[in-house]
Motif scaffolding. Structure first.
Motif, PDB file in Angstrom:
ATOM      1  N   GLY A  47     -42.253   6.585  77.938  1.00  0.00           N
ATOM      2  CA  GLY A  47     -42.215   6.176  76.617  1.00  0.00           C
ATOM      3  C   GLY A  47     -42.298   4.224  76.159  1.00  0.00           C
ATOM      4  O   GLY A  47     -42.253   4.023  76.571  1.00  0.00           O
ATOM      5  N   LEU A  48     -41.437   4.587  74.769  1.00  0.00           N
ATOM      6  CA  LEU A  48     -40.897   3.756  74.409  1.00  0.00           C
ATOM      7  C   LEU A  48     -40.278   2.804  74.745  1.00  0.00           C
ATOM      8  O   LEU A  48     -39.669   3.683  75.255  1.00  0.00           O
ATOM      9  CB  LEU A  48     -40.740   2.813  73.301  1.00  0.00           C
ATOM     10  CG  LEU A  48     -41.955   3.735  71.278  1.00  0.00           C
ATOM     11  CD1 LEU A  48     -40.931   4.161  70.069  1.00  0.00           C
ATOM     12  CD2 LEU A  48     -43.191   3.119  71.852  1.00  0.00           C
TER      13      LEU A  48
ATOM     14  N   GLU B 126     -34.473  -2.823  80.315  1.00  0.00           N
ATOM     15  CA  GLU B 126     -34.295  -3.720  81.869  1.00  0.00           C
ATOM     16  C   GLU B 126     -34.766  -2.308  82.700  1.00  0.00           C
ATOM     17  O   GLU B 126     -36.012  -2.157  83.162  1.00  0.00           O
ATOM     18  CB  GLU B 126     -33.325  -4.121  82.119  1.00  0.00           C
ATOM     19  CG  GLU B 126     -33.074  -4.551  83.354  1.00  0.00           C
ATOM     20  CD  GLU B 126     -34.092  -6.329  82.951  1.00  0.00           C
ATOM     21  OE1 GLU B 126     -34.353  -6.358  83.880  1.00  0.00           O
ATOM     22  OE2 GLU B 126     -34.557  -5.972  82.233  1.00  0.00           O
ATOM     23  N   ALA B 127     -34.320  -1.259  82.669  1.00  0.00           N
ATOM     24  CA  ALA B 127     -34.429  -0.167  82.558  1.00  0.00           C
ATOM     25  C   ALA B 127     -35.967   0.256  82.578  1.00  0.00           C
ATOM     26  O   ALA B 127     -36.718   0.977  83.855  1.00  0.00           O
ATOM     27  CB  ALA B 127     -33.762   0.869  83.030  1.00  0.00           C
ATOM     28  N   GLN B 128     -36.046   0.599  81.605  1.00  0.00           N
ATOM     29  CA  GLN B 128     -37.312   1.142  80.965  1.00  0.00           C
ATOM     30  C   GLN B 128     -38.963   0.115  81.304  1.00  0.00           C
ATOM     31  O   GLN B 128     -39.674   0.721  81.690  1.00  0.00           O
ATOM     32  CB  GLN B 128     -37.316   1.460  79.244  1.00  0.00           C
ATOM     33  CG  GLN B 128     -36.306   2.526  78.733  1.00  0.00           C
ATOM     34  CD  GLN B 128     -36.312   2.164  77.654  1.00  0.00           C
ATOM     35  OE1 GLN B 128     -36.033   1.538  76.769  1.00  0.00           O
ATOM     36  NE2 GLN B 128     -36.223   3.551  77.169  1.00  0.00           N
ATOM     37  N   CYS B 129     -38.879  -1.096  81.382  1.00  0.00           N
ATOM     38  CA  CYS B 129     -39.399  -1.713  81.565  1.00  0.00           C
ATOM     39  C   CYS B 129     -39.970  -1.609  83.084  1.00  0.00           C
ATOM     40  O   CYS B 129     -41.131  -1.562  83.697  1.00  0.00           O
ATOM     41  CB  CYS B 129     -38.929  -3.332  81.470  1.00  0.00           C
ATOM     42  SG  CYS B 129     -39.359  -3.499  79.346  1.00  0.00           S
ATOM     43  N   LEU B 130     -39.183  -1.557  84.183  1.00  0.00           N
ATOM     44  CA  LEU B 130     -38.786  -1.460  85.439  1.00  0.00           C
ATOM     45  C   LEU B 130     -39.557  -0.336  85.695  1.00  0.00           C
ATOM     46  O   LEU B 130     -40.538   0.172  86.855  1.00  0.00           O
ATOM     47  CB  LEU B 130     -37.626  -2.244  85.730  1.00  0.00           C
ATOM     48  CG  LEU B 130     -37.048  -3.054  85.806  1.00  0.00           C
ATOM     49  CD1 LEU B 130     -35.155  -3.323  86.329  1.00  0.00           C
ATOM     50  CD2 LEU B 130     -37.689  -3.993  86.438  1.00  0.00           C
ATOM     51  N   LEU B 131     -39.453   1.004  85.197  1.00  0.00           N
ATOM     52  CA  LEU B 131     -40.135   2.148  85.082  1.00  0.00           C
ATOM     53  C   LEU B 131     -41.324   1.997  85.095  1.00  0.00           C
ATOM     54  O   LEU B 131     -42.312   2.317  85.529  1.00  0.00           O
ATOM     55  CB  LEU B 131     -39.198   3.649  84.501  1.00  0.00           C
ATOM     56  CG  LEU B 131     -37.355   3.415  84.275  1.00  0.00           C
ATOM     57  CD1 LEU B 131     -37.312   5.234  83.513  1.00  0.00           C
ATOM     58  CD2 LEU B 131     -38.092   4.616  85.727  1.00  0.00           C
ATOM     59  N   ARG B 132     -41.606   1.054  83.994  1.00  0.00           N
ATOM     60  CA  ARG B 132     -43.192   0.235  83.482  1.00  0.00           C
ATOM     61  C   ARG B 132     -43.728   0.685  84.697  1.00  0.00           C
ATOM     62  O   ARG B 132     -45.238   0.806  85.454  1.00  0.00           O
ATOM     63  CB  ARG B 132     -43.841   0.440  82.042  1.00  0.00           C
ATOM     64  CG  ARG B 132     -43.397   1.354  81.546  1.00  0.00           C
ATOM     65  CD  ARG B 132     -43.624   0.271  80.398  1.00  0.00           C
ATOM     66  NE  ARG B 132     -43.489   1.055  78.706  1.00  0.00           N
ATOM     67  CZ  ARG B 132     -43.444   0.010  77.627  1.00  0.00           C
ATOM     68  NH1 ARG B 132     -43.491  -0.983  77.390  1.00  0.00           N
ATOM     69  NH2 ARG B 132     -42.765   0.691  76.188  1.00  0.00           N
ATOM     70  N   HIS B 133     -43.531  -0.336  84.925  1.00  0.00           N
ATOM     71  CA  HIS B 133     -43.848  -1.687  86.339  1.00  0.00           C
ATOM     72  C   HIS B 133     -44.035  -0.286  87.583  1.00  0.00           C
ATOM     73  O   HIS B 133     -44.645  -1.134  88.662  1.00  0.00           O
ATOM     74  CB  HIS B 133     -42.923  -2.722  87.081  1.00  0.00           C
ATOM     75  CG  HIS B 133     -43.045  -3.654  87.789  1.00  0.00           C
ATOM     76  ND1 HIS B 133     -44.187  -4.336  87.480  1.00  0.00           N
ATOM     77  CD2 HIS B 133     -42.583  -3.260  89.295  1.00  0.00           C
ATOM     78  CE1 HIS B 133     -44.884  -5.135  88.736  1.00  0.00           C
ATOM     79  NE2 HIS B 133     -43.317  -4.287  90.147  1.00  0.00           N
ATOM     80  N   HIS B 134     -42.734   0.211  87.754  1.00  0.00           N
ATOM     81  CA  HIS B 134     -42.747   1.455  88.887  1.00  0.00           C
ATOM     82  C   HIS B 134     -43.555   2.497  88.675  1.00  0.00           C
ATOM     83  O   HIS B 134     -44.152   2.861  89.346  1.00  0.00           O
ATOM     84  CB  HIS B 134     -41.620   1.644  89.488  1.00  0.00           C
ATOM     85  CG  HIS B 134     -40.784   1.065  90.525  1.00  0.00           C
ATOM     86  ND1 HIS B 134     -40.951   0.242  91.668  1.00  0.00           N
ATOM     87  CD2 HIS B 134     -40.188   0.224  89.462  1.00  0.00           C
ATOM     88  CE1 HIS B 134     -40.066  -1.168  92.125  1.00  0.00           C
ATOM     89  NE2 HIS B 134     -39.861  -1.136  90.987  1.00  0.00           N
TER      90      HIS B 134
END
Length: 277
Positions: A235-236, A222-230
């Motif tokens: 990475g993966l 969840e955090a990795q996806c939100l980091l991408r969004h921001h």
């Protein structure tokens, strides 16, 4: 550096592969067990057990071990997953054999000597049979629970790239399926705004879960996806909190003017859940 102890001959081959790779990585790093303990948070005696095949290290321990030794965690975590599955399967086989062990023959129904009191209606005569029935039922329930926990997270709804959002336990989805790290897996990230106005990627609803290097669970995805969004790609989006995710978190924290520690806590979740664009 002292030579390694010989691994037990009874050690499962998949566990042996994991231990040998851990030893190679440690030797290459030049770290002592004491230094390894200081850098990972796991005691010296724990690493002594892990590196000599006497215990399987927890998945987070393997991840933080890789970071401490400046090694790629992917291979080590993949070997750990295979070893853990092998040991769990062996344990289930052992429990299954115990469950299949025939009960002792019933006592002879020949007439007893006078005065010895072996009639069926006397107190305690049926106690052993009830104990056997309850024991068999307990073993059956244990095997069923193990099979449920070992089932793939997608057996009861959802898709391989979109499990149900986690609620309650951070290591399981809302149907109780545990997170299992898959090396090279990159979960799909589709961030949407919820009815509460916050952002969600569909893997966890948490706003307080504490995540750091070594964490491996659904809230990490969840955090990795939100980091991408921001705009801070880690990475993966594989659910393993490694150095790439840590750096992305630090960049987000610096941009948001909050404490820069590379750890996802309540303040960082607050930034992740709000759309500032």
């Amino acid at each position: 550096m002292s030579p390694w102890k010989q691994l037990p001959t009874s050690l499962d081959p998949r566990m042996r592969q994991l231990v040998l790779q851990l030893r190679r990585v440690k030797d290459h790093s030049g770290l002592s067990l004491q230094s390894l303990a200081a850098r990972t948070g796991y005691s010296r005696s724990s690493w002594d057990r892990y590196l000599n095949g006497r215990a399987l290290p927890p998945q987070p321990a393997v991840a933080v071990f890789a970071r401490a030794c400046a090694a790629d965690p992917g291979r080590l975590l993949a070997l750990h997953e295979v070893a853990a599955a092998a040991l769990d399967g062996a344990a289930r086989d052992t429990r299954g054999k115990e469950a299949e062990t025939p009960e002792e023959p019933a006592e002879s129904e020949e007439p007893a000597d006078v005065g010895k009191g072996t009639r069926d209606d006397e107190p305690g005569s049926g106690r052993r049979s009830w104990v056997a029935v309850l024991a068999a039922a307990s073993v059956t329930a244990l095997l069923a629970l193990t099979a449920l926990l070992m089932a793939a997270p997608w057996d009861h709804g959802g898709t391989p790239d979109r499990p149900a959002a986690a609620a309650g336990s951070s290591a399981k989805d809302r149907d109780g399926h545990p997170f299992v790290f898959q090396a090279g897996k990159d979960y799909a990230c589709s961030v949407r705004r919820g009815k509460d106005g916050l952002l969600y990627a569909g893997y966890s609803n948490t706003r307080t879960e504490l995540l750091g290097v070594g964490s491996a669970q659904w809230p990490v995805v969840e955090a990795q996806c939100l980091l991408r969004h921001h705009g801070f790609p880690p990475g993966l989006a594989d659910g393993a909190f490694g150095s790439g995710t840590e750096r992305a978190v630090q960049r987000l924290q610096r941009d948001a003017h909050i404490v820069v520690d590379g750890v996802v806590g309540e303040d960082t979740w607050g930034v992740l859940r709000h759309d500032t664009r």
